[in-house]
Each structure stands twice: as C-alpha cells, then as structure tokens.
Design a protein around this motif. Sequence first.
Motif, PDB file in Angstrom:
ATOM      1  N   HIS A 130       8.698  48.555  13.142  1.00 22.43           N
ATOM      2  CA  HIS A 130       7.364  48.548  13.759  1.00 22.43           C
ATOM      3  C   HIS A 130       6.644  49.872  13.484  1.00 22.43           C
ATOM      4  N   ALA A 166       8.391  40.821  20.294  1.00 24.04           N
ATOM      5  CA  ALA A 166       7.046  40.724  20.864  1.00 24.04           C
ATOM      6  C   ALA A 166       6.747  41.945  21.726  1.00 24.04           C
ATOM      7  N   GLU A 167       7.733  42.378  22.499  1.00 28.23           N
ATOM      8  CA  GLU A 167       7.553  43.561  23.343  1.00 28.23           C
ATOM      9  C   GLU A 167       7.284  44.791  22.483  1.00 28.23           C
ATOM     10  N   SER A 174       6.203  44.960  19.438  1.00 30.24           N
ATOM     11  CA  SER A 174       4.964  44.886  18.660  1.00 30.24           C
ATOM     12  C   SER A 174       3.755  45.367  19.452  1.00 30.24           C
ATOM     13  N   SER A 175       3.888  45.462  20.769  1.00 26.73           N
ATOM     14  CA  SER A 175       2.780  45.963  21.586  1.00 26.73           C
ATOM     15  C   SER A 175       2.834  47.485  21.743  1.00 26.73           C
ATOM     16  N   TYR A 176       3.897  48.121  21.259  1.00 28.14           N
ATOM     17  CA  TYR A 176       4.072  49.564  21.412  1.00 28.14           C
ATOM     18  C   TYR A 176       3.142  50.328  20.472  1.00 28.14           C
ATOM     19  N   SER A 177       2.688  51.473  20.960  1.00 24.32           N
ATOM     20  CA  SER A 177       1.966  52.401  20.088  1.00 24.32           C
ATOM     21  C   SER A 177       2.997  53.072  19.182  1.00 24.32           C
TER      22      SER A 177
END
Length: 84
Positions: free
Chosen positions: A52, A8-9, A11-14
Amino acid sequence: MTESAVSAEISSYSFEKAVAELESIVARLERGDVALDESIAIYERGELLKKHSETLLNAAENRIEKIRLDRAGKPTGTEPLDQQ
C-alpha cells in the motif's frame, strides 16, 4: 479479520500511517519476542502495508512535475520529473 477486510482497512491508511505501522511491525519482529503464529500474521500484514505504501508513493511520484524554464528563466510549462 479476513484478508480482504484487512486489505480494505489498510487501503484507507495514509502513507504516514501505513509506514508507522510497518515500522512498528519490523521492530516487533526484530525483537524476536513474538510467537511464531503471531509473527507470521504480522509479517503478512506488513507485506500488505508495504504494498500500500509503495502504491501511494508511486502515485505521488507520478504527480510530481518539473517546471520548464526558458533561457530568461521564465516558466514555460511543465514536464514529468523523470523524463527518459
């Protein structure tokens, strides 16, 4: 942190942030100064970062379009960049 929390962490990354962290992980592993348990943990994180990054890159590639031009060089529309 659980694997789902890490996913989840990440998946928020650019794209840029994911690649930068992945490069950092690769450098640490290449130096060979990381304990075995930590090597395994950061390798697994690197795999998640790689997946990702690939997902983000594929999404970007799918959005790129090629502009079609008529014989006079005027735009007539668009088509997928890698049309087969």
